[in-house]
Each structure stands twice: as C-alpha cells, then as structure tokens.
Scaffold this motif. Structure first.
Motif, PDB file in Angstrom:
ATOM      1  N   VAL A 128      26.602  -2.508  -3.357  1.00 18.33           N
ATOM      2  CA  VAL A 128      26.338  -3.798  -2.708  1.00 18.33           C
ATOM      3  C   VAL A 128      26.675  -3.792  -1.209  1.00 18.33           C
ATOM      4  CG1 VAL A 128      26.771  -5.037  -4.856  1.00 18.33           C
ATOM      5  CG2 VAL A 128      28.630  -4.728  -3.215  1.00 18.33           C
ATOM      6  N   GLN A 129      27.365  -2.742  -0.738  1.00 12.14           N
ATOM      7  CA  GLN A 129      27.800  -2.739   0.662  1.00 12.14           C
ATOM      8  C   GLN A 129      26.613  -2.883   1.612  1.00 12.14           C
ATOM      9  OE1 GLN A 129      31.049  -2.579   1.079  1.00 12.14           O
ATOM     10  NE2 GLN A 129      31.231  -2.534   3.301  1.00 12.14           N
ATOM     11  N   PHE A 130      25.548  -2.155   1.347  1.00 10.99           N
ATOM     12  CA  PHE A 130      24.370  -2.203   2.221  1.00 10.99           C
ATOM     13  C   PHE A 130      23.705  -3.580   2.164  1.00 10.99           C
ATOM     14  CE2 PHE A 130      20.879  -0.673   4.656  1.00 10.99           C
ATOM     15  CZ  PHE A 130      19.735  -1.212   4.105  1.00 10.99           C
ATOM     16  N   ILE A 131      23.673  -4.177   0.961  1.00 12.11           N
ATOM     17  CA  ILE A 131      23.057  -5.506   0.815  1.00 12.11           C
ATOM     18  C   ILE A 131      23.866  -6.552   1.581  1.00 12.11           C
ATOM     19  CG2 ILE A 131      22.433  -7.313  -0.841  1.00 12.11           C
ATOM     20  CD1 ILE A 131      21.977  -5.113  -2.898  1.00 12.11           C
ATOM     21  N   LEU A 132      25.205  -6.442   1.507  1.00 14.22           N
ATOM     22  CA  LEU A 132      26.052  -7.375   2.256  1.00 14.22           C
ATOM     23  C   LEU A 132      25.815  -7.252   3.755  1.00 14.22           C
ATOM     24  CD1 LEU A 132      29.483  -7.136   0.379  1.00 14.22           C
ATOM     25  CD2 LEU A 132      27.764  -8.942   0.216  1.00 14.22           C
ATOM     26  N   MET A 133      25.644  -6.037   4.240  1.00 12.09           N
ATOM     27  CA  MET A 133      25.385  -5.827   5.662  1.00 12.09           C
ATOM     28  C   MET A 133      24.053  -6.450   6.060  1.00 12.09           C
ATOM     29  SD  MET A 133      26.748  -1.891   6.046  1.00 12.09           S
ATOM     30  CE  MET A 133      26.189  -1.766   7.735  1.00 12.09           C
ATOM     31  N   MET A 134      23.056  -6.350   5.184  1.00 11.06           N
ATOM     32  CA  MET A 134      21.754  -6.953   5.478  1.00 11.06           C
ATOM     33  C   MET A 134      21.856  -8.478   5.530  1.00 11.06           C
ATOM     34  SD  MET A 134      19.518  -4.566   5.932  1.00 11.06           S
ATOM     35  CE  MET A 134      17.978  -5.455   5.723  1.00 11.06           C
ATOM     36  N   ILE A 135      22.626  -9.063   4.596  1.00 14.98           N
ATOM     37  CA  ILE A 135      22.806 -10.514   4.589  1.00 14.98           C
ATOM     38  C   ILE A 135      23.535 -10.953   5.857  1.00 14.98           C
ATOM     39  CG2 ILE A 135      23.944 -12.442   3.424  1.00 14.98           C
ATOM     40  CD1 ILE A 135      23.458 -11.008   0.769  1.00 14.98           C
ATOM     41  N   ALA A 136      24.580 -10.193   6.246  1.00 13.31           N
ATOM     42  CA  ALA A 136      25.338 -10.513   7.452  1.00 13.31           C
ATOM     43  C   ALA A 136      24.447 -10.459   8.686  1.00 13.31           C
ATOM     44  CB  ALA A 136      26.521  -9.558   7.607  1.00 13.31           C
ATOM     45  N   GLU A 137      23.603  -9.443   8.782  1.00 12.72           N
ATOM     46  CA  GLU A 137      22.692  -9.315   9.919  1.00 12.72           C
ATOM     47  C   GLU A 137      21.708 -10.477   9.957  1.00 12.72           C
ATOM     48  OE1 GLU A 137      19.495  -6.065  11.726  1.00 12.72           O
ATOM     49  OE2 GLU A 137      20.936  -5.455  10.186  1.00 12.72           O
ATOM     50  N   CYS A 138      21.264 -10.907   8.782  1.00 17.99           N
ATOM     51  CA  CYS A 138      20.344 -12.036   8.703  1.00 17.99           C
ATOM     52  C   CYS A 138      21.020 -13.323   9.195  1.00 17.99           C
ATOM     53  CB  CYS A 138      19.873 -12.204   7.257  1.00 17.99           C
ATOM     54  SG  CYS A 138      18.718 -13.559   7.013  1.00 17.99           S
ATOM     55  N   MET A 142      19.931 -15.656  12.364  1.00 19.09           N
ATOM     56  CA  MET A 142      19.678 -17.084  12.188  1.00 19.09           C
ATOM     57  C   MET A 142      20.525 -17.907  13.165  1.00 19.09           C
ATOM     58  SD  MET A 142      19.506 -17.238   8.013  1.00 19.09           S
ATOM     59  CE  MET A 142      19.124 -19.000   7.886  1.00 19.09           C
ATOM     60  N   SER A 143      21.766 -17.476  13.384  1.00 19.41           N
ATOM     61  CA  SER A 143      22.650 -18.172  14.321  1.00 19.41           C
ATOM     62  C   SER A 143      22.105 -18.077  15.743  1.00 19.41           C
ATOM     63  CB  SER A 143      24.063 -17.585  14.247  1.00 19.41           C
ATOM     64  OG  SER A 143      24.917 -18.184  15.186  1.00 19.41           O
ATOM     65  N   ALA A 144      21.642 -16.876  16.132  1.00 22.29           N
ATOM     66  CA  ALA A 144      21.089 -16.686  17.475  1.00 22.29           C
ATOM     67  C   ALA A 144      19.819 -17.514  17.664  1.00 22.29           C
ATOM     68  CB  ALA A 144      20.812 -15.202  17.709  1.00 22.29           C
ATOM     69  N   ASN A 145      18.951 -17.533  16.636  1.00 25.28           N
ATOM     70  CA  ASN A 145      17.713 -18.305  16.730  1.00 25.28           C
ATOM     71  C   ASN A 145      18.012 -19.807  16.841  1.00 25.28           C
ATOM     72  OD1 ASN A 145      16.185 -16.004  16.568  1.00 25.28           O
ATOM     73  ND2 ASN A 145      15.856 -16.137  14.357  1.00 25.28           N
ATOM     74  N   ARG A 146      19.054 -20.241  16.111  1.00 29.19           N
ATOM     75  CA  ARG A 146      19.406 -21.658  16.152  1.00 29.19           C
ATOM     76  C   ARG A 146      19.894 -22.059  17.552  1.00 29.19           C
ATOM     77  NH1 ARG A 146      22.605 -21.387  12.513  1.00 29.19           N
ATOM     78  NH2 ARG A 146      24.559 -21.271  13.666  1.00 29.19           N
ATOM     79  N   ARG A 147      20.715 -21.183  18.162  1.00 27.11           N
ATOM     80  CA  ARG A 147      21.188 -21.471  19.511  1.00 27.11           C
ATOM     81  C   ARG A 147      20.036 -21.522  20.499  1.00 27.11           C
ATOM     82  NH1 ARG A 147      25.267 -17.493  18.701  1.00 27.11           N
ATOM     83  NH2 ARG A 147      24.264 -16.184  20.254  1.00 27.11           N
ATOM     84  N   GLN A 148      19.123 -20.568  20.351  1.00 25.37           N
ATOM     85  CA  GLN A 148      17.984 -20.521  21.263  1.00 25.37           C
ATOM     86  C   GLN A 148      17.110 -21.756  21.093  1.00 25.37           C
ATOM     87  OE1 GLN A 148      15.552 -17.075  20.732  1.00 25.37           O
ATOM     88  NE2 GLN A 148      14.296 -17.463  22.544  1.00 25.37           N
ATOM     89  N   LEU A 149      16.886 -22.167  19.844  1.00 23.17           N
ATOM     90  CA  LEU A 149      16.054 -23.330  19.582  1.00 23.17           C
ATOM     91  C   LEU A 149      16.685 -24.596  20.141  1.00 23.17           C
ATOM     92  CD1 LEU A 149      13.541 -24.489  18.225  1.00 23.17           C
ATOM     93  CD2 LEU A 149      14.880 -24.725  16.117  1.00 23.17           C
ATOM     94  N   LYS A 150      18.001 -24.729  19.979  1.00 21.11           N
ATOM     95  CA  LYS A 150      18.693 -25.903  20.519  1.00 21.11           C
ATOM     96  C   LYS A 150      18.602 -25.924  22.042  1.00 21.11           C
ATOM     97  CE  LYS A 150      21.957 -27.298  16.972  1.00 21.11           C
ATOM     98  NZ  LYS A 150      21.533 -28.696  16.940  1.00 21.11           N
ATOM     99  N   GLY A 151      18.724 -24.728  22.659  1.00 18.17           N
ATOM    100  CA  GLY A 151      18.629 -24.668  24.105  1.00 18.17           C
ATOM    101  C   GLY A 151      17.280 -25.143  24.609  1.00 18.17           C
TER     102      GLY A 151
END
Length: 563
Positions: A128-138, A142-151
C-alpha cells in the motif's frame, strides 16, 4: 466502504494547515471506495501537527481504535503513525494492528498533513505504500489547484493594480493570498504565510482579534501587534470582498497623520501632556513658552528619555505648523559621508531635501551633535535666509518651518572643543529644554506602564490588572539606564510572555531589555572630568578629590583631553 469521517469543525480547531484538506480527502476516498484496501483496512488523515482529522474504512477497526481513544480530534505520536516504517499498534482488546504513513508535502507550504493506513494484517501493508504516495500527491495537487482557483476568483484588478501590503483571509481567518508588498515588508516567503491561521502568525490586541474573527470592519486604526517575535505598529484596515473573503491591509502608521485623521484622533499636545514628575512639569511649562514664537528649539537628554516624542508633541501644539508635516531625521542612522544626501536630498527624482519635505510643518533633527562642519555652515545659512538654493535649476525655494534639534551630549562642550560652529550653536539653543532621565522622574513610571499596556491590549479596559500590578512593583525597583525606551521594551517583552510572567513572577526580572549603546572608556572619562571641572569651577584640588585621583593624574587627563 463505510464513511466514518465526522467532526470536521472540531478537528480543524486543533490546528489545520490547509483549510480544504479534509474536503479533498473526502473526494479522493469516494473515488477509491471500492478498492480492497478501503474495505479491509482503514485510511486516516492527519494534520501537520499529528491530529486525526478523518477516518474512512473498516468499521470494526475503527470501533477498536475508539476504545483506546484513537479518534478524530486526538493526537497521535509520530512513532505510532509509522513514519519510519510499519508500526505495531497493540490495543487494549489485545488486537494487534499494523500502521504505515506517508507525508502530504507541498514544495511551497511544506508538510500539510499525513495519510495513514491501518490493517490487522502486516502483509496487507507491504503493497500500500505506493498507493498512499499517489493519494498524497493527488491531495497536494488538489490543494495547489484550489489556491490557484481562489486567486483567480479574487478581485484581480485590486491585486494587480495595488502595490498595497495586504493579506486575503477566508471566513475562518486562514491566509489565502498575500501581496508581494507584504512579503517584502515582513520579510517572509509565501510558503510561510499561505494556508496559515492569521491568529497563529500575528498576536493582535484582543479588540482587533475579535473584529477579525467576527468579520467586522477595521477602519484604518493604528495597531500594535507582534509578528515573529517583533512588536510592530501599522495602520490596519479590513474590508470584505466577494466569496466571503476579507482583505487585511497594512500601511505605515505615519500615513494616519492626515488632517482628516487628526480630527478623529486625540493628538498628543502640551496641554494634554500628563506627568506627575515636578522636573518634567517644568520642562512642559518651558515648552509651552517656546510655542509663542517660531525660533528653533534645542532638546538635551540622555538616550531614551523621549526627545522625539516631546518634539512631536510640540509640533502638534503649534497653531502655525501643526497642520503641516512632521519630518524626523536621525543623523546617527546614516554614515557621515551620506549625511549631506540625507538632509539636502539628491538629483534623483523624488529624493527631496528634508527642509522641503518639512516646509509648512516641523523638521526634527536628532543627534545634531553629529552634523559635520560643512553641513553646519549650510544649516546656518538656511536658518538665516529661510531659503534653499538648487544649483541645478538656479532657483531658490522659500522655507517656513519650525526647527527642533536634539543631542545626548551638550553642544556647548563641542563648541569648546571647536567641533561645532558657535554661531549655529547660538541660533539653535535660543530656546533650550533639558529632559530629565527616568531616575529623576520615577513618579511617571506608573503612567508609562499604564499607557504602554493600553496600547498593547488595544483598550484600557482590557488590561490585565494582575500583570499591571506585577510590572509596577518590579519596575520601581529597577534602575533604567536606557530610560523610557528600555522600560517600554521591557513592558513589551513582559506582555509577549505574560502567561509565563504571571505563573513565575520572578521571571519578569530576567526579561531582556534594550541594551544601552557601548561607549568608549575615554569618552566616559572625558565627560566625567569635564562635568566635575564645570561643577567645581575648575578647582583642581577639589576635582581630584571628588574623582578619587591624584592631582598629577588629573593634570595629565586635562592635557590629554584638551580640557
């Protein structure tokens, strides 16, 4: 998959760095709800401070965790999360679980949180380590896109056109955007401020903090606050914008001295100056007499005795010049070779002379004793002619301003040493004021403490009486070599550490304060000998006896220092 997330609001109060992280996690979990790891094990979301924010997955494992208080809102140690590898978690019901975690790391904001997986089978965690890393990257994306959209959704015209120093806050007080001017003025990076709570970054007075938390308007009030351990003063304005957000703007406190602002503020004047010290009362009486004409005023006083404050008070009290600007310049703040440009300006556009800037108001020159000989002649000419000649344009500018100067060493001594122009000395010191040090006006210590605490708390009614009495008790026992400046800085430090101070009263004596400037031993010796000679009318035998040195030593010192 059974959705076991709850208590978003409560968990967020525990300290969430990225406000939208929980919502993003819920969206991702919906997508992977049919995966075996989502039904056989449990996925958890943690804040950057290891507080559990959300639990999704196997209901039986979740219930077992709750028995041992491993619930949403609880703190888990980094060891239990298995950040260094798979951790064995033994519960009170003898169930043994395996835990592994990966960080949710953003290059701009650092670690936003952690995502963990728990299963009762250790073998299940190997894949599951690789899957957790993929979820974390996602989640990071999403956080970066949200900041950009708010800006993009903010009032972009305001952000692009304004060079103001401001922050954009959401309705919970988290920072969504900051201007470039803010980063430059407060010397921080965007990653240090974005997605943080404004209440964790700034220590505002209770009244201002309440207005920010409740979304009230702040209309350009001068506010003292702590930022990164440093006490700051700015003019603060807060207004709502679209999307439920707010703009918190910071501008120089000096910008609040316009005519309109003065009508709404009780300016400090000689009539309103309150002092319990007889020595200071005599100074104020003499200052009032100086207001009857426009002659230059000279203030003599030790470091930290309030010379600049008195100069500003006299400016506010002058009916002729109070509506004009108050321009202060400290000659000690620049190198000797830069003093000409500091006072007279330069050819660069916008770099006018201080005399022009103060026209119609008051020019206060601090540490006038550091003025070089060439500039002494220039200042004498300006005082006599009331004009400033520009060699580039061959034009003269008429001047009309009040000149106030100050020094920590008597100008008379410099005249005797032939380091100060006698004619300029007489022009400057026609009206002279000598400020007493704090040891000679101890009656005002309580007033200074009350005034400073009122500024720090934002309102006199909000001042903690226990802290006030404690500071007053200790302040009257100390010797304040740095005078009012040292006392004020000591009060600021005590205010910032007030919780510790109230728990341990003796710790207030250990508070760091403003250090007094280091002086050369020769300068101290020369000053004391000169003072003794003046007081004892140069009777060498008496002077030597008072100083505790031999007569021959005194004669050598007089010759050495040319006294």
């Amino acid at each position: 998959m059974v959705a076991l997330h709850y208590g978003i609001t409560d968990a967020r109060l525990e300290g969430l760095k990225s406000p939208g992280l929980i919502k993003d996690f819920s969206k991702v979990m919906t997508k992977v709800s049919q995966w075996p790891m989502s039904t056989e094990g449990t996925l958890l979301l943690f804040s950057h401070e290891f507080v559990c924010l959300s639990v999704r997955g196997n209901k039986a494992i979740k219930q077992s965790l709750e028995v041992d208080d491993y619930v949403v809102g609880s703190y888990w140690t980094p060891e239990v999360l298995g950040l260094q590898g798979i951790h064995k978690l033994r519960l009170s019901n003898k169930l043994q679980l395996s835990v592994t975690s990966v960080p949710i790391a953003d290059s701009e904001s650092g670690v936003l949180g952690y995502i963990s997986y728990i299963d009762d089978s250790k073998n299940a965690l190997d894949s599951v380590q690789f899957i957790l890393m993929m979820i974390a990257e996602c989640l990071v994306e999403m956080s970066a896109n949200r900041r950009q959209l708010k800006g993009i959704n903010f009032n972009q015209q305001y952000i692009d056109a304004s060079k103001a120093c401001f922050l954009v806050l959401d309705d919970d007080g988290f920072v969504l955007h900051c201007s470039q001017a803010f980063l430059e003025r407060f010397t921080v990076s965007e990653g240090d401020i974005i997605n943080t709570s404004v209440f964790e970054t700034f220590l505002f007075p209770p009244k201002v903090k309440s207005l920010i938390a409740e979304g009230g308007e702040i209309n350009g009030d001068n506010v003292d606050f702590d930022f990164a351990g440093q006490l700051q003063q700015y003019r603060v304005t807060m207004l709502p914008i679209a999307g439920g957000c707010r703009v918190l703007r910071f501008s120089d406190a000096s910008e609040a001295t316009t005519r309109a602002d003065k009508k709404h503020r009780l300016a400090s004047t000689l009539e309103r100056y309150h002092t319990e010290s007889p020595a200071m009362q005599r100074v104020i009486s003499a200052a009032k007499a100086c207001m009857k004409n426009t002659s230059p005023i000279y203030i003599l006083g030790e470091e930290g005795t309030g010379k600049r404050s008195l100069a500003h008070t006299m400016h506010n009290s002058c009916s002729r010049f109070s509506e004009g600007p108050f321009v202060a310049v400290n000659l000690h703040s620049a190198k000797r070779e830069d003093l000409s440009e500091l006072l007279l300006g330069s050819d660069e556009e916008g770099n006018k002379s201080k005399f022009e800037l103060a026209n119609g108001g008051t020019l206060y020159i601090e540490r006038i004793d550091l003025l070089p000989g060439v500039l002494q002649a220039a200042l004498t000419h300006i005082i006599l002619t009331k004009t400033l000649f520009d060699f580039n344009t061959n034009k003269s500018t008429s001047l009309d301003f009040r000149l106030i100067t100050s020094s920590i060493n008597p100008l008379e001594d410099l005249v005797h040493e032939r380091r100060f122009c006698p004619s300029l000395y007489y022009y400057l010191t026609g009206a002279s004021l000598s400020l007493p040090n704090l040891q000679n006006r101890t009656e005002d210590i309580s007033l200074i403490i009350d005034r400073k605490l009122s500024e720090l708390y934002g309102d006199n009614s909000a001042v903690d009486d226990s802290l006030r009495h404690l500071l007053l008790e200790h302040a009257k026992r100390r010797v304040w070599a740095g005078n009012i400046s040292e006392l004020a800085k000591w009060i600021e430090h005590a205010f910032l550490h007030r919780d510790n101070v109230l728990l341990d009263a003796e710790s207030v004596d250990a508070m760091s304060v403003v250090a007094t400037p280091i002086q050369l031993l020769d300068d101290i010796e020369k000053r004391e000998i000169a003072n003794a000679l003046a007081l004892l009318n140069r009777k060498y035998v008496d002077v030597a006896e008072q100083l505790g040195i031999s007569l021959s030593t005194l004669r050598r010192k007089i010759a050495k220092y040319d006294l």
